[in-house]
Write a protein that holds these residues in place. Structure first.
Motif, PDB file in Angstrom:
ATOM      1  N   LEU A 137       0.824  -1.209   0.000  1.00  0.00           N
ATOM      2  CA  LEU A 137       0.000   0.000   0.000  1.00  0.00           C
ATOM      3  C   LEU A 137       0.864   1.268   0.000  1.00  0.00           C
ATOM      4  CD1 LEU A 137      -2.843  -1.002   2.471  1.00  0.00           C
ATOM      5  CD2 LEU A 137      -3.038  -0.657   0.002  1.00  0.00           C
ATOM      6  N   LEU A 138       1.929   1.268   0.794  1.00  0.00           N
ATOM      7  CA  LEU A 138       2.823   2.434   0.825  1.00  0.00           C
ATOM      8  C   LEU A 138       3.494   2.633  -0.535  1.00  0.00           C
ATOM      9  CD1 LEU A 138       4.442   2.052   4.355  1.00  0.00           C
ATOM     10  CD2 LEU A 138       2.797   3.784   3.621  1.00  0.00           C
ATOM     11  N   TRP A 139       3.933   1.551  -1.157  1.00  0.00           N
ATOM     12  CA  TRP A 139       4.571   1.642  -2.472  1.00  0.00           C
ATOM     13  C   TRP A 139       3.571   2.156  -3.514  1.00  0.00           C
ATOM     14  CZ3 TRP A 139       9.167   2.057  -4.382  1.00  0.00           C
ATOM     15  CH2 TRP A 139       9.359   1.872  -5.736  1.00  0.00           C
ATOM     16  N   TRP A 140       2.337   1.640  -3.481  1.00  0.00           N
ATOM     17  CA  TRP A 140       1.309   2.076  -4.429  1.00  0.00           C
ATOM     18  C   TRP A 140       1.022   3.560  -4.243  1.00  0.00           C
ATOM     19  CZ3 TRP A 140      -3.791   3.704  -3.331  1.00  0.00           C
ATOM     20  CH2 TRP A 140      -4.591   3.886  -4.451  1.00  0.00           C
ATOM     21  N   ASN A 141       0.927   4.000  -2.977  1.00  0.00           N
ATOM     22  CA  ASN A 141       0.666   5.414  -2.686  1.00  0.00           C
ATOM     23  C   ASN A 141       1.823   6.286  -3.183  1.00  0.00           C
ATOM     24  OD1 ASN A 141      -0.724   7.616  -1.651  1.00  0.00           O
ATOM     25  ND2 ASN A 141       0.253   7.442   0.351  1.00  0.00           N
ATOM     26  N   TYR A 142       3.046   5.845  -2.975  1.00  0.00           N
ATOM     27  CA  TYR A 142       4.216   6.603  -3.422  1.00  0.00           C
ATOM     28  C   TYR A 142       4.238   6.732  -4.940  1.00  0.00           C
ATOM     29  CZ  TYR A 142       9.017   7.585  -4.727  1.00  0.00           C
ATOM     30  OH  TYR A 142      10.122   8.118  -5.299  1.00  0.00           O
ATOM     31  N   THR A 143       4.026   5.607  -5.631  1.00  0.00           N
ATOM     32  CA  THR A 143       4.068   5.666  -7.105  1.00  0.00           C
ATOM     33  C   THR A 143       2.896   6.484  -7.658  1.00  0.00           C
ATOM     34  OG1 THR A 143       2.914   3.550  -7.253  1.00  0.00           O
ATOM     35  CG2 THR A 143       5.320   3.506  -7.373  1.00  0.00           C
ATOM     36  N   LYS A 144       1.765   6.460  -6.989  1.00  0.00           N
ATOM     37  CA  LYS A 144       0.608   7.249  -7.427  1.00  0.00           C
ATOM     38  C   LYS A 144       0.925   8.738  -7.327  1.00  0.00           C
ATOM     39  CE  LYS A 144      -4.168   8.107  -6.219  1.00  0.00           C
ATOM     40  NZ  LYS A 144      -5.188   7.893  -5.223  1.00  0.00           N
ATOM     41  N   LYS A 145       1.543   9.145  -6.198  1.00  0.00           N
ATOM     42  CA  LYS A 145       1.893  10.557  -6.021  1.00  0.00           C
ATOM     43  C   LYS A 145       3.011  10.975  -6.974  1.00  0.00           C
ATOM     44  CE  LYS A 145       0.528  11.279  -1.243  1.00  0.00           C
ATOM     45  NZ  LYS A 145       0.992  11.590   0.103  1.00  0.00           N
TER      46      LYS A 145
END
Length: 170
Positions: A137-145
């Motif tokens: 989830l943290l990786w997905w949030n980072y790549t989304k931003k």
């Protein structure tokens, strides 16, 4: 030149010393896990299906002596005796979980190759999965931003200034 010990003393003392030394060191040099394995007879005859069930259950119970082996794999006396106990319980019609619970009650949960997922064990089973999901989830949030477009547009003055700087560079 005379030897320090008379030859007759060397011929009588040396073999005796070597015998004592070998008898002293022999137990220390023997393999650490060596067992006197005797044949424990199978006391309970079973059908083919019951024997398969005994093997399945035996693969779930840890040998108390061997490292990393089940009682179905081990050839030690205690494992053979435990397998005979499993055979007797299967012959009596006891379900698998009840047999495993009986061994866990007698020997503790460590006897099971797959301990129950309760108490602290449940944390040990769920925390790695939870950390993996959290990391995803943290990786997905980072790549989304990181991949979203720029929200701010340039003012006309800023665009002109950039054009002037680019023109100066050429």
């Amino acid at each position: 030149m005379t030897p320090a010990f008379p030859r007759s003393a060397l011929t009588t003392v040396l073999p005796t010393a070597l015998t004592v030394l070998s008898l002293t060191l022999a137990p220390l040099l023997a393999p650490a896990g060596a067992q006197d394995v005797t044949q424990v007879p199978v006391t309970v005859p079973l059908s083919v299906e019951q024997e398969r069930q005994v093997e399945r259950i035996g693969m779930k119970i840890h040998c108390p002596i061997c490292s990393g082996e089940s009682i179905a794999q081990s050839q030690t006396d205690i494992s053979r005796q435990m397998m005979n106990e499993v055979r007797a319980m299967v012959k009596a019609g006891r379900p698998e979980q009840e047999i495993l619970n009986t061994f866990a009650a007698s020997y503790g949960d460590r006897i099971l190759l797959e301990p129950p997922k309760t108490g602290v064990n449940s944390l040990l089973w769920t925390l790695p999965v939870a950390f993996f999901v959290l990391g995803g989830l943290l990786w997905w949030n980072y790549t989304k931003k990181a991949s979203r477009p720029v929200e701010r547009t340039l003012t006309p003055e800023e665009e002109k200034r950039i054009q002037d700087l680019m023109a100066d560079r050429e």
